[in-house]
Design a protein around this motif. Structure first.
Motif, PDB file in Angstrom:
ATOM      1  N   ASN A 105      44.596  44.388 -12.646  1.00 22.05           N
ATOM      2  CA  ASN A 105      43.991  43.115 -13.036  1.00 22.05           C
ATOM      3  C   ASN A 105      44.492  42.586 -14.378  1.00 22.05           C
ATOM      4  O   ASN A 105      43.775  41.881 -15.072  1.00 22.05           O
ATOM      5  CB  ASN A 105      42.459  43.223 -13.037  1.00 22.05           C
ATOM      6  N   ARG A 106      45.742  42.918 -14.744  1.00 21.18           N
ATOM      7  CA  ARG A 106      46.329  42.315 -15.937  1.00 21.18           C
ATOM      8  C   ARG A 106      46.672  40.874 -15.648  1.00 21.18           C
ATOM      9  O   ARG A 106      47.200  40.546 -14.589  1.00 21.18           O
ATOM     10  CB  ARG A 106      47.594  43.069 -16.353  1.00 21.18           C
ATOM     11  N   LEU A 107      46.401  40.011 -16.588  1.00 25.19           N
ATOM     12  CA  LEU A 107      46.558  38.581 -16.415  1.00 25.19           C
ATOM     13  C   LEU A 107      47.754  38.082 -17.224  1.00 25.19           C
ATOM     14  O   LEU A 107      47.888  38.416 -18.394  1.00 25.19           O
ATOM     15  CB  LEU A 107      45.268  37.915 -16.925  1.00 25.19           C
ATOM     16  N   TYR A 108      48.608  37.296 -16.587  1.00 20.52           N
ATOM     17  CA  TYR A 108      49.742  36.659 -17.250  1.00 20.52           C
ATOM     18  C   TYR A 108      49.460  35.165 -17.206  1.00 20.52           C
ATOM     19  O   TYR A 108      49.571  34.532 -16.169  1.00 20.52           O
ATOM     20  CB  TYR A 108      51.023  37.030 -16.507  1.00 20.52           C
ATOM     21  N   GLU A 132      50.138  43.268   2.185  1.00 17.39           N
ATOM     22  CA  GLU A 132      50.853  44.539   2.002  1.00 17.39           C
ATOM     23  C   GLU A 132      51.859  44.469   0.850  1.00 17.39           C
ATOM     24  O   GLU A 132      52.304  45.504   0.362  1.00 17.39           O
ATOM     25  CB  GLU A 132      51.564  44.946   3.299  1.00 17.39           C
ATOM     26  N   LEU A 133      52.199  43.264   0.396  1.00 17.62           N
ATOM     27  CA  LEU A 133      53.136  43.122  -0.712  1.00 17.62           C
ATOM     28  C   LEU A 133      52.517  43.493  -2.063  1.00 17.62           C
ATOM     29  O   LEU A 133      53.222  43.707  -3.037  1.00 17.62           O
ATOM     30  CB  LEU A 133      53.671  41.690  -0.787  1.00 17.62           C
ATOM     31  N   LEU A 134      51.187  43.550  -2.093  1.00 17.15           N
ATOM     32  CA  LEU A 134      50.481  43.907  -3.321  1.00 17.15           C
ATOM     33  C   LEU A 134      50.093  45.369  -3.289  1.00 17.15           C
ATOM     34  O   LEU A 134      49.780  45.918  -2.232  1.00 17.15           O
ATOM     35  CB  LEU A 134      49.217  43.059  -3.482  1.00 17.15           C
ATOM     36  N   ARG A 135      50.063  45.985  -4.450  1.00 15.72           N
ATOM     37  CA  ARG A 135      49.569  47.355  -4.522  1.00 15.72           C
ATOM     38  C   ARG A 135      48.066  47.332  -4.335  1.00 15.72           C
ATOM     39  O   ARG A 135      47.402  46.328  -4.541  1.00 15.72           O
ATOM     40  CB  ARG A 135      49.923  47.964  -5.866  1.00 15.72           C
ATOM     41  N   GLU A 136      47.496  48.442  -3.980  1.00 15.49           N
ATOM     42  CA  GLU A 136      46.064  48.534  -3.693  1.00 15.49           C
ATOM     43  C   GLU A 136      45.188  48.014  -4.824  1.00 15.49           C
ATOM     44  O   GLU A 136      44.216  47.338  -4.597  1.00 15.49           O
ATOM     45  CB  GLU A 136      45.676  49.991  -3.383  1.00 15.49           C
ATOM     46  N   ASP A 137      45.534  48.311  -6.076  1.00  8.19           N
ATOM     47  CA  ASP A 137      44.680  47.914  -7.180  1.00  8.19           C
ATOM     48  C   ASP A 137      44.905  46.469  -7.634  1.00  8.19           C
ATOM     49  O   ASP A 137      44.281  46.010  -8.559  1.00  8.19           O
ATOM     50  CB  ASP A 137      44.821  48.851  -8.381  1.00  8.19           C
ATOM     51  N   THR A 138      45.770  45.730  -6.947  1.00  8.78           N
ATOM     52  CA  THR A 138      46.016  44.326  -7.269  1.00  8.78           C
ATOM     53  C   THR A 138      45.337  43.400  -6.273  1.00  8.78           C
ATOM     54  O   THR A 138      45.151  42.242  -6.528  1.00  8.78           O
ATOM     55  CB  THR A 138      47.544  44.031  -7.228  1.00  8.78           C
TER      56      THR A 138
END
Length: 141
Positions: A105-108, A132-138
């Motif tokens: 959950n880092r924000l840019y 599926e392109l995102l990691r589980e914690d994203t």
């Protein structure tokens, strides 16, 4: 400027361009143009507002000229973040505007990514059709 919208159709499980929003009594309806895989138009649909998720365009395009919307997954190459490419998704917040959310959950914030060279980022999918392109914690639950 008129906002440009697209919608995730929860019923049809597809992304569509919004052509009209109609309010009728207590119910809201959205009419949209269905798109085929190669973005050819193939018909109009209407849904109750609760059956779609609206996504607004950021007004920006990626390195390939693809318009960037809320919910899009971007691959970003920025040396100041890390030497490797990073993948995150676009989310809007009133405080920061359109931001890229990375793993953990880092924000840019928009003021940084939108002002950098557009050749650094590329739309590679969206959170509804390509989770599926995102990691589980994203992932956006």
């Amino acid at each position: 400027m008129i906002p440009k919208l697209r919608a995730w159709d929860k019923v049809g499980k597809s992304i569509s361009s919004v052509s009209e929003i109609t309010y009728s009594g207590d119910l809201s309806y959205l009419s949209f143009v269905k798109l085929s895989g190669n973005n050819r138009l193939y018909g109009r649909e209407s849904r109750l507002a609760d059956d779609v998720i609206l996504m607004q365009s950021t007004g920006l395009k990626d390195k390939n000229g693809v318009e960037i919307y809320e919910g899009d997954i971007l691959k970003l190459h920025a040396i100041f973040l890390a030497p490797d490419d990073k993948i995150g998704y676009i989310e809007y917040s009133p405080k920061y505007g359109y931001s890229i959310i990375f793993e953990g959950n880092r924000l840019y914030r928009q003021e940084y990514w939108a002002s950098t060279n557009k050749l650094n980022y590329e739309v590679i999918g969206n959170i509804y059709e390509n989770p599926e392109l995102l990691r589980e914690d994203t992932k956006n639950d």
